[in-house]
Structure formats: C-alpha cells, structure tokens
Scaffold this motif. Structure first.
Motif, PDB file in Angstrom:
ATOM      1  N   SER A 207       0.847  -1.191   0.000  1.00  0.00           N
ATOM      2  CA  SER A 207       0.000   0.000   0.000  1.00  0.00           C
ATOM      3  C   SER A 207       0.883   1.242   0.000  1.00  0.00           C
ATOM      4  O   SER A 207       1.520   1.553   1.012  1.00  0.00           O
ATOM      5  N   PRO A 208       0.946   1.965  -1.120  1.00  0.00           N
ATOM      6  CA  PRO A 208       1.816   3.145  -1.180  1.00  0.00           C
ATOM      7  C   PRO A 208       1.492   4.190  -0.121  1.00  0.00           C
ATOM      8  O   PRO A 208       2.396   4.760   0.487  1.00  0.00           O
ATOM      9  N   ILE A 209       0.200   4.443   0.127  1.00  0.00           N
ATOM     10  CA  ILE A 209      -0.125   5.503   1.087  1.00  0.00           C
ATOM     11  C   ILE A 209       0.221   5.081   2.511  1.00  0.00           C
ATOM     12  O   ILE A 209       0.618   5.913   3.334  1.00  0.00           O
ATOM     13  N   LEU A 210       0.116   3.789   2.817  1.00  0.00           N
ATOM     14  CA  LEU A 210       0.522   3.327   4.145  1.00  0.00           C
ATOM     15  C   LEU A 210       2.025   3.503   4.323  1.00  0.00           C
ATOM     16  O   LEU A 210       2.491   3.934   5.385  1.00  0.00           O
ATOM     17  N   ASP A 211       2.793   3.193   3.279  1.00  0.00           N
ATOM     18  CA  ASP A 211       4.244   3.407   3.339  1.00  0.00           C
ATOM     19  C   ASP A 211       4.565   4.884   3.539  1.00  0.00           C
ATOM     20  O   ASP A 211       5.457   5.241   4.314  1.00  0.00           O
ATOM     21  N   THR A 212       3.829   5.749   2.844  1.00  0.00           N
ATOM     22  CA  THR A 212       4.057   7.191   2.977  1.00  0.00           C
ATOM     23  C   THR A 212       3.761   7.663   4.393  1.00  0.00           C
ATOM     24  O   THR A 212       4.524   8.441   4.978  1.00  0.00           O
ATOM     25  N   ILE A 213       2.662   7.196   4.965  1.00  0.00           N
ATOM     26  CA  ILE A 213       2.293   7.597   6.326  1.00  0.00           C
ATOM     27  C   ILE A 213       3.334   7.114   7.335  1.00  0.00           C
ATOM     28  O   ILE A 213       3.733   7.857   8.238  1.00  0.00           O
ATOM     29  N   LEU A 214       3.790   5.880   7.176  1.00  0.00           N
ATOM     30  CA  LEU A 214       4.795   5.344   8.099  1.00  0.00           C
ATOM     31  C   LEU A 214       6.100   6.133   8.012  1.00  0.00           C
ATOM     32  O   LEU A 214       6.713   6.469   9.031  1.00  0.00           O
ATOM     33  N   LYS A 215       6.529   6.436   6.796  1.00  0.00           N
ATOM     34  CA  LYS A 215       7.787   7.174   6.625  1.00  0.00           C
ATOM     35  C   LYS A 215       7.669   8.613   7.113  1.00  0.00           C
ATOM     36  O   LYS A 215       8.635   9.180   7.631  1.00  0.00           O
ATOM     37  N   SER A 216       6.496   9.202   6.948  1.00  0.00           N
ATOM     38  CA  SER A 216       6.335  10.604   7.342  1.00  0.00           C
ATOM     39  C   SER A 216       6.117  10.764   8.842  1.00  0.00           C
ATOM     40  O   SER A 216       5.980  11.879   9.330  1.00  0.00           O
ATOM     41  N   PHE A 217       6.087   9.659   9.567  1.00  0.00           N
ATOM     42  CA  PHE A 217       6.044   9.754  11.030  1.00  0.00           C
ATOM     43  C   PHE A 217       7.389  10.232  11.567  1.00  0.00           C
ATOM     44  O   PHE A 217       7.456  11.072  12.465  1.00  0.00           O
ATOM     45  N   SER A 218       8.463   9.700  11.004  1.00  0.00           N
ATOM     46  CA  SER A 218       9.797  10.023  11.523  1.00  0.00           C
ATOM     47  C   SER A 218      10.690  10.722  10.507  1.00  0.00           C
ATOM     48  O   SER A 218      11.885  10.881  10.742  1.00  0.00           O
ATOM     49  N   GLY A 219      10.111  11.130   9.370  1.00  0.00           N
ATOM     50  CA  GLY A 219      10.884  11.927   8.418  1.00  0.00           C
ATOM     51  C   GLY A 219      11.817  11.145   7.528  1.00  0.00           C
ATOM     52  O   GLY A 219      12.910  11.620   7.201  1.00  0.00           O
ATOM     53  N   GLU A 220      11.403   9.952   7.093  1.00  0.00           N
ATOM     54  CA  GLU A 220      12.225   9.169   6.170  1.00  0.00           C
ATOM     55  C   GLU A 220      11.941   9.591   4.726  1.00  0.00           C
ATOM     56  O   GLU A 220      10.808   9.883   4.368  1.00  0.00           O
ATOM     57  N   ARG A 221      12.951   9.577   3.927  1.00  0.00           N
ATOM     58  CA  ARG A 221      12.867  10.052   2.542  1.00  0.00           C
ATOM     59  C   ARG A 221      11.806   9.286   1.751  1.00  0.00           C
ATOM     60  O   ARG A 221      11.734   8.063   1.802  1.00  0.00           O
ATOM     61  N   ILE A 222      10.966  10.025   1.021  1.00  0.00           N
ATOM     62  CA  ILE A 222       9.971   9.400   0.159  1.00  0.00           C
ATOM     63  C   ILE A 222      10.096   9.971  -1.250  1.00  0.00           C
ATOM     64  O   ILE A 222      10.550  11.098  -1.444  1.00  0.00           O
ATOM     65  N   GLN A 223       9.684   9.176  -2.215  1.00  0.00           N
ATOM     66  CA  GLN A 223       9.775   9.584  -3.614  1.00  0.00           C
ATOM     67  C   GLN A 223       8.543   9.095  -4.356  1.00  0.00           C
ATOM     68  O   GLN A 223       8.099   7.960  -4.169  1.00  0.00           O
ATOM     69  N   LEU A 224       7.990   9.965  -5.171  1.00  0.00           N
ATOM     70  CA  LEU A 224       6.819   9.630  -5.979  1.00  0.00           C
ATOM     71  C   LEU A 224       7.237   9.585  -7.438  1.00  0.00           C
ATOM     72  O   LEU A 224       7.700  10.579  -7.997  1.00  0.00           O
ATOM     73  N   ASN A 225       7.085   8.425  -8.046  1.00  0.00           N
ATOM     74  CA  ASN A 225       7.425   8.248  -9.459  1.00  0.00           C
ATOM     75  C   ASN A 225       6.161   7.910 -10.234  1.00  0.00           C
ATOM     76  O   ASN A 225       5.483   6.925  -9.921  1.00  0.00           O
ATOM     77  N   ARG A 226       5.834   8.722 -11.197  1.00  0.00           N
ATOM     78  CA  ARG A 226       4.691   8.488 -12.065  1.00  0.00           C
ATOM     79  C   ARG A 226       5.136   8.557 -13.523  1.00  0.00           C
ATOM     80  O   ARG A 226       5.939   9.422 -13.893  1.00  0.00           O
ATOM     81  N   ALA A 227       4.597   7.657 -14.339  1.00  0.00           N
ATOM     82  CA  ALA A 227       4.964   7.630 -15.755  1.00  0.00           C
ATOM     83  C   ALA A 227       4.601   8.956 -16.416  1.00  0.00           C
ATOM     84  O   ALA A 227       3.483   9.459 -16.261  1.00  0.00           O
ATOM     85  N   GLY A 228       5.552   9.514 -17.138  1.00  0.00           N
ATOM     86  CA  GLY A 228       5.309  10.761 -17.851  1.00  0.00           C
ATOM     87  C   GLY A 228       5.386  11.997 -16.983  1.00  0.00           C
ATOM     88  O   GLY A 228       5.144  13.105 -17.467  1.00  0.00           O
ATOM     89  N   GLU A 229       5.710  11.844 -15.693  1.00  0.00           N
ATOM     90  CA  GLU A 229       5.814  12.981 -14.786  1.00  0.00           C
ATOM     91  C   GLU A 229       7.183  12.965 -14.113  1.00  0.00           C
ATOM     92  O   GLU A 229       7.755  11.896 -13.888  1.00  0.00           O
ATOM     93  N   PRO A 230       7.724  14.140 -13.802  1.00  0.00           N
ATOM     94  CA  PRO A 230       9.016  14.166 -13.110  1.00  0.00           C
ATOM     95  C   PRO A 230       8.887  13.566 -11.712  1.00  0.00           C
ATOM     96  O   PRO A 230       7.844  13.682 -11.064  1.00  0.00           O
ATOM     97  N   ALA A 231       9.946  12.910 -11.268  1.00  0.00           N
ATOM     98  CA  ALA A 231       9.943  12.314  -9.926  1.00  0.00           C
ATOM     99  C   ALA A 231       9.849  13.413  -8.871  1.00  0.00           C
ATOM    100  O   ALA A 231      10.440  14.485  -9.006  1.00  0.00           O
ATOM    101  N   LEU A 232       9.086  13.135  -7.828  1.00  0.00           N
ATOM    102  CA  LEU A 232       8.910  14.089  -6.737  1.00  0.00           C
ATOM    103  C   LEU A 232       9.524  13.483  -5.483  1.00  0.00           C
ATOM    104  O   LEU A 232       9.092  12.425  -5.010  1.00  0.00           O
ATOM    105  N   THR A 233      10.542  14.138  -4.945  1.00  0.00           N
ATOM    106  CA  THR A 233      11.274  13.608  -3.794  1.00  0.00           C
ATOM    107  C   THR A 233      11.176  14.573  -2.624  1.00  0.00           C
ATOM    108  O   THR A 233      11.329  15.784  -2.790  1.00  0.00           O
TER     109      THR A 233
END
Length: 496
Positions: A207-233
């Motif tokens: 679950s991508p959003i669960l991973d995002t929530i877990l990482k954003s609890f303690s400030g771990e680096r996250i990255q969003l990759n979508r086809a045709g869109e620049p990566a968001l880090t």
C-alpha cells in the motif's frame, strides 16, 4: 464481540502539579464549557500543538541521537461524544493564523509566482542551448553549468515559496505527497473521520499511502514516481496525523491482517472517549471564557509564528534531572510487556522512550512557546502522566480490537440475565444459557470469571486440586459456581 460493547476509556490523572499548568487549565476549561470529557479535550489540545509544530522540532539526546518530534493521535468516540466541537475549538485559531499569514505575505507569494514562470521559461530556453555548445571549450562549458545551477536554484526557490497550508484532509498517496512538497515536506491532518485513516483500514500488503504515512512519522525520505511525470522527492517528510473515529472503524481495522506487523498501531497515542451519561451537574454548552480563548489563541499564534519564521529545526534538550527520569521510566516501561499481549502492544511499548520524548516536547512548547529550549523535569513528569494514560487506553483499545475467546465467553455470560438469576451454575448450565460455545470455550470463560473473582467454586464433586474446569468439562459431576454479586456487577458495568 457483541454489538453493545465499546472500548472502555481510562481516566486521565495529572496530579496536583499537572493541574496548575496552562495546558491543563485550558483543556479543563474547554471540557467544562462544552460538557466534554477532559480526556477528549486534552488529547485534542495535544493534537493541535502537534499540528502547529508539524515536525519542526527535535530533541538532542546525545551526539548520535537527535530525535525528530512528531506524533500520531487517535481519538475513538461514539457519535455524540463531542469530537466535532473539541476539534473545531482547537483547530480554528490555526486556520485564522493561516489566513492572516497568507494575507500578510500575499505580495511575496505573487512575486514568487511570477518568478516561477520567468525562471521556468529561462531554464527551458537555456537547456535548449546545450545543442549549440562548443564542448571543446572548457570555459564555455563551465559558464553554461554555472548558469544552469543559478537558474535551477532560483526556480526551486520560487517554487518553495507557497501560501501557507497547515492542513490537508481528503487525500490519496499522490495528493498527500504533493501537499507535503508544497509545504517544505510538512503538513498536518486534524479532522474527524478523515480519508487517510480509511486508507489505513483498507490497506493491502503493498500500500503506497501506508508506506508514505509510516515514513512521514519520523521523516524518512519518500519519492513519488509516475509515468510521464518528473519524480517528486521529499527528503524529510512530516505528517502530523490527528484523527477521530468511531468504534466500528477500529473493528474494521482489526480485521485487516495486512497491517499487522507494520508498526502503524504502535505509533498512535490512543484516547477512548465514552459518550457522556446524564448527570444533574451537566448543563447546556456555554461559551469558553474569553480569557481562556484568548490565552489559547495567543499561545498557538506564538508557536506558529516561531515555527514559520524559523529556517531551521527548533532544537530542544532534556535537563539533567529530566534525562535521569526519562532513562529510568524508559527502561522500566519498555521491559514491562505483560504475558500474551494483544497484537500491536509490543510495537507500542518498544517506542515508549520516543513517545515520552515527543509528549515532553509538546507539553514544554505549549508552556514556554520555544522561549526555553531546556525541557525541565516538571514538563517530563506531566509527559509521564500523559503516557500512562495513553498506555492504558492503548491496552483497552487493543483488547477491544483483538479479544480472546475466554473474554468473549465471559462477556456473554455477564450479559446473560438467565445465568445471573440462577445465582449458582455449573459449566453445563452456562453452556445451555449461552448456547453458542462448545465445552472447551465455556471452560475458558469460567476460568476468566474465576481469575477476575466474579464467581467462586462451591462444590468440586470428586475433582481434586482444581478450581478451574478446562480439563474437566463434560464430566457428569462438574463443579458448581456461586456468583459474587459485587464483582459480577462491577465487571458487567465495566464491559457492557
């Protein structure tokens, strides 16, 4: 679990020293004015401070440990429990601050919007010139790369200058990451029944959003990759998650086996709020006293102003006395996991040391508005009392979510008027009265009632050295038990 059951809240006790703090005074005043429980207003006030801070602070423990301060708060209350009035009171001043801040800085945001378009065009045009470069000329290459760096930095600076957005509500994984990226990685959720928690309830193993929530609890680096869109880090994402739900949502969460072992429950400070019962001391809700309303708004405004004007993290540390107390409590709590705990409780206990630090910092900031960077023993003692409250509520919540069969049978027995009217009963009597459990399960329920002193054995009939029935159910001559009225009624009132 029967439909009538709800998790049982545990009372909050802050002691004489805790009652004489700004924190307790404001929470109690709001509770008295709105006819709410002080447990609810205390949890909501902590959530509000957490939202105002949004991870913009850390506690330095030693050279190798700099703990980022963030928390997840969860209030579980039935409909009519007062979630909305409490949430609205403590959230509204932050929305007012957001409006005023954006109004004061509107010219800056307008200039940044113009600069963003300007430097985007310049950067695009500059990139197109790469084909015309003389790659044999080192000086020309150096000038080109220097200009690329200058334009990129100017564009990113304009991009980061966005109107203040403290809160986000209805989110997907993509929209949550995009919202955090607009706010330098920091955002808060402070709503009843928010969509973010529904994503947790329905989460799959991947679950991508669960991973995002877990990482954003303690400030771990996250990255969003979508086809045709620049990566968001986002290098240091922080989500201050403060939510309110009803008991059925927690039962749905308990059924989701995919989240077990992910550590999500161990990150929450849980508060259980029971629906207020009728009392002759209750009154119609009244306005919060103006001096209390002003004191709260002034305090939150000072915290938000400090947070938004500071380019760096607000750095705190524990006093020597607070450090000594923290180490003693941390070691004691983290090693005191009871036998056979419910799922998730070990995760919660394992984070006890960090939870204590987060609570101490939130309380200290509200009392001193970051003017004092040393967290004293008094703030830590208040944090310890709050932790004990959250610990008991977490245990109660997890037992509600993951009940054991002996507990379920005992609860069914306590709710049976037929069984109670007998006064005395055997295992067979109990099985006939309840009707839905086999003999082994009935025996486990009787053992639970014996352990909790709701019944006493009065006849053994050839069964030696055993008051319990687990190995003896089904015999013709089984023990008989007498109901202990006081304990039976106490347990029934506690659990039903």
């Amino acid at each position: 679990m029967t439909d009538k059951l709800s998790p049982r809240g545990r009372p909050l006790y802050l002691g004489s020293r805790g009652r004489h703090t700004r924190f307790s005074r404001i929470a109690d005043s709001v509770a008295d004015s709105f006819n709410l429980s002080k447990e609810l207003t205390t949890a909501t006030l902590l959530a509000a401070v957490n939202s105002a801070l949004r991870g913009k602070a850390s506690i330095t423990i030693n050279q190798d440990w700099d703990e980022p301060v963030n928390a997840f708060f969860l209030v579980c209350a039935e409909s009519g429990g007062g979630k909305s009035p409490s949430n609205n009171f403590f959230k509204q001043p932050q929305l007012n601050f957001q409006t005023e801040w954006n109004e004061q800085n509107k010219n800056l945001y307008l200039r940044a919007s113009v600069d963003k378009k300007y430097f985007a065009q310049k950067l695009k045009k500059h990139t197109q010139q790469a084909a015309e470069l003389d790659y044999g000329n080192p000086k020309a290459l150096e000038q080109y790369h220097a200009e690329t760096t200058r334009l990129t930095e100017a564009y990113e600076k304009a991009l980061r200058c966005q109107p203040l957005e403290l809160f986000v509500d209805d989110v997907t994984n993509k929209s949550l990451i995009e919202a955090m990226s607009r706010q330098d990685g920091r955002i808060a959720i402070m709503e009843p029944e928010v969509s973010a928690f529904r994503h947790i309830v329905r989460a799959k193993e991947v679950s991508p959003i669960l991973d995002t929530i877990l990482k954003s609890f303690s400030g771990e680096r996250i990255q969003l990759n979508r086809a045709g869109e620049p990566a968001l880090t986002i290098e240091r994402p922080i989500l201050a998650l403060n939510i309110m739900v009803q008991p059925p949502i927690m039962m749905q969460l308990a059924k989701n086996k995919a989240i077990q072992g992910r550590g999500i429950l161990g990150r929450f400070f849980v508060t259980i709020v029971e629906k207020p019962r009728y009392s002759r001391f209750r009154h119609d809700p009244i306005e919060v006293p103006p001096e209390v309303r002003f004191e709260y708004q002034d305090t939150i405004y000072k915290i938000l102003t400090t947070v938004e004007k500071s380019k760096d993290l607000l750095s705190f540390s524990l006093s020597d006395e607070a450090t000594e107390a923290w180490l003693a409590v941390k070691d004691d709590v983290e090693s005191s996991i009871p036998h056979n705990p419910p799922p998730g409780y070990g995760e919660w206990k394992a984070k006890a040391g960090k939870h204590l630090l987060h609570l101490a910092c939130l309380v200290h900031i509200f009392e001193h508005q970051a003017s004092n960077t040393i967290i004293d023993k008094r703030s830590f003692e208040l944090a310890e009392l709050l932790f004990n409250f959250f610990d008991k509520n977490m245990w109660s919540m997890l037992r509600f979510m993951y009940p054991e069969i002996d507990f379920l049978v005992a609860v069914k027995a306590l709710s049976s008027g037929k069984l109670y009217n007998m006064g005395e009963f055997s295992a067979r009597d109990m099985q006939r009265a309840l009707g839905t459990y086999n003999s082994t399960q009935i025996a486990q329920g009787i053992d639970w009632l014996l352990d909790n002193r709701a019944i006493d054995p009065i006849e053994h009939r050839h069964i030696e050295n055993s008051a319990k029935t687990t190995m003896h159910v089904g015999r013709k001559k089984s023990p008989t038990y007498k109901i202990i009225d006081a304990e039976w009624h106490y347990l029934r009132d506690e659990l039903l």
